[in-house]
Design an enzyme around this catalytic site. Structure first.
Site, PDB file in Angstrom:
ATOM      1  N   ARG A  61      52.333  71.904  14.895  1.00 55.41           N
ATOM      2  CA  ARG A  61      51.125  72.691  14.752  1.00 55.41           C
ATOM      3  C   ARG A  61      50.574  72.721  13.319  1.00 55.41           C
ATOM      4  O   ARG A  61      49.355  72.736  13.119  1.00 55.41           O
ATOM      5  CB  ARG A  61      51.466  74.131  15.158  1.00 55.41           C
ATOM      6  CG  ARG A  61      50.529  74.756  16.132  1.00 55.41           C
ATOM      7  CD  ARG A  61      51.116  76.022  16.721  1.00 55.41           C
ATOM      8  NE  ARG A  61      51.897  75.730  17.899  1.00 55.41           N
ATOM      9  CZ  ARG A  61      51.376  75.431  19.086  1.00 55.41           C
ATOM     10  NH1 ARG A  61      50.078  75.418  19.256  1.00 55.41           N
ATOM     11  NH2 ARG A  61      52.152  75.159  20.097  1.00 55.41           N
ATOM     12  N   ASN A 103      36.413  84.395  18.495  1.00 50.85           N
ATOM     13  CA  ASN A 103      36.816  83.874  19.803  1.00 50.85           C
ATOM     14  C   ASN A 103      36.178  84.725  20.889  1.00 50.85           C
ATOM     15  O   ASN A 103      35.852  85.887  20.675  1.00 50.85           O
ATOM     16  CB  ASN A 103      38.346  83.917  19.938  1.00 50.85           C
ATOM     17  CG  ASN A 103      38.827  83.266  21.215  1.00 50.85           C
ATOM     18  OD1 ASN A 103      38.289  82.234  21.634  1.00 50.85           O
ATOM     19  ND2 ASN A 103      39.812  83.846  21.859  1.00 50.85           N
ATOM     20  N   HIS A 105      37.028  85.811  24.901  1.00 50.16           N
ATOM     21  CA  HIS A 105      38.134  85.776  25.872  1.00 50.16           C
ATOM     22  C   HIS A 105      37.661  86.419  27.179  1.00 50.16           C
ATOM     23  O   HIS A 105      37.034  87.486  27.140  1.00 50.16           O
ATOM     24  CB  HIS A 105      39.328  86.542  25.287  1.00 50.16           C
ATOM     25  CG  HIS A 105      40.506  86.544  26.194  1.00 50.16           C
ATOM     26  ND1 HIS A 105      41.310  85.439  26.360  1.00 50.16           N
ATOM     27  CD2 HIS A 105      40.996  87.507  27.019  1.00 50.16           C
ATOM     28  CE1 HIS A 105      42.260  85.722  27.237  1.00 50.16           C
ATOM     29  NE2 HIS A 105      42.090  86.971  27.654  1.00 50.16           N
TER      30      HIS A 105
HETATM   31  C1  GRF Z   1      35.330  80.969  28.360  1.00 49.08           C
HETATM   32  O1  GRF Z   1      35.466  81.805  29.479  1.00 49.08           O
HETATM   33  C2  GRF Z   1      36.104  81.523  27.200  1.00 49.08           C
HETATM   34  O2  GRF Z   1      36.208  82.921  27.195  1.00 49.08           O
HETATM   35  C3  GRF Z   1      37.462  80.928  27.398  1.00 49.08           C
HETATM   36  O3  GRF Z   1      37.196  79.615  27.856  1.00 49.08           O
HETATM   37  C4  GRF Z   1      35.961  79.597  28.552  1.00 49.08           C
HETATM   38  C5  GRF Z   1      35.152  78.459  27.978  1.00 49.08           C
HETATM   39  O4  GRF Z   1      34.252  77.951  28.896  1.00 49.08           O
HETATM   40  N1  GRF Z   1      38.249  81.010  26.184  1.00 49.08           N
HETATM   41  P1  GRF Z   1      33.493  76.544  28.695  1.00 49.08           P
HETATM   42  O5  GRF Z   1      34.540  75.468  28.514  1.00 49.08           O
HETATM   43  O6  GRF Z   1      32.579  76.668  27.518  1.00 49.08           O
HETATM   44  O7  GRF Z   1      32.714  76.411  29.985  1.00 49.08           O
END
Ligand code: GRF
Length: 187
Positions: A61, A103, A105
């Site tokens: 990582r 981020n 989520h």
């Molecule tokens: C979203 O729901 C985000 O919260 C999560 O991954 C998804 C991304 O969607 N971390 P996409 O690949 O942009 O359609």
């Protein structure tokens, strides 16, 4: 104006939404070949594939994270928006870009952190799901919460259906929060 990087791994629908909302993206970075890179190419945005070929626990990582940081330095990035990026990065990037990595989520954090949050929420029988925009830290799905929005669970929901309705909210909320955040950063 502060310079924005967007990190992707998947469909890039959030990236698309950011572009539709006229956010200026200076680089799109992916950890694997994915649609997000094509979206960047089509939009004429520099795209960097810092490929992660090792998906085991032995994945190294720290050197990977340094490669990602080198791409950010090259493009003089001030703010990173993770948009479905599936690699957990090592602490050095959170030191270098402290409070400058965001981020989104698909749950109402602190409930249901982790990669299967929508399924976990459904399994738990919640009646209200949602999304959280937060500052990213080395601890996954922690960090200061900037915005949240609830999404009701409907009868007959599958994880896919519910996730899609959550994403519809994220596509509005995340660009808005990023825009406000960019405006608040002095470069
Ligand atoms: C979203 O729901 C985000 O919260 C999560 O991954 C998804 C991304 O969607 N971390 P996409 O690949 O942009 O359609």
């Amino acid at each position: 104006m502060a310079r924005l990087a967007v990190f992707v791994s998947g469909t890039g629908s959030l990236l698309e939404a950011m572009l539709k909302e006229k956010l200026v993206v200076h680089i799109v970075l992916a950890d694997r070949p994915c649609c997000g890179l094509e979206i960047a190419d089509n939009a004429g945005i520099p795209a960097a594939l810092v490929e992660r070929t090792d998906f085991t626990k032995n994945f190294d990582r720290v050197p990977y994270t340094h490669e990602v940081m080198a791409a950010l330095e090259l493009h003089r990035i001030d703010l990173v928006a993770m948009a479905g990026y599936m690699t957990v990065l090592a602490p050095p990037i959170f030191d270098r870009y402290r409070d400058r990595i965001l981020n989104t989520h698909p749950s109402l954090l602190p409930a249901f952190p982790g990669p299967h949050s929508v399924r976990d929420a459904l399994d738990h029988g919640v009646k209200v799901a949602g999304c959280t925009i937060h500052v990213a830290t080395p601890e996954i799905d922690r960090g200061l919460i900037l915005a949240q929005q609830a999404v009701p669970v409907l009868s007959g929901d599958t994880a896919e259906k519910l996730h899609e309705r959550i994403k519809q909210i994220e596509r509005k909320l995340y660009p808005m929060v990023i825009r406000q955040f960019l405006a608040s950063i002095s470069t």
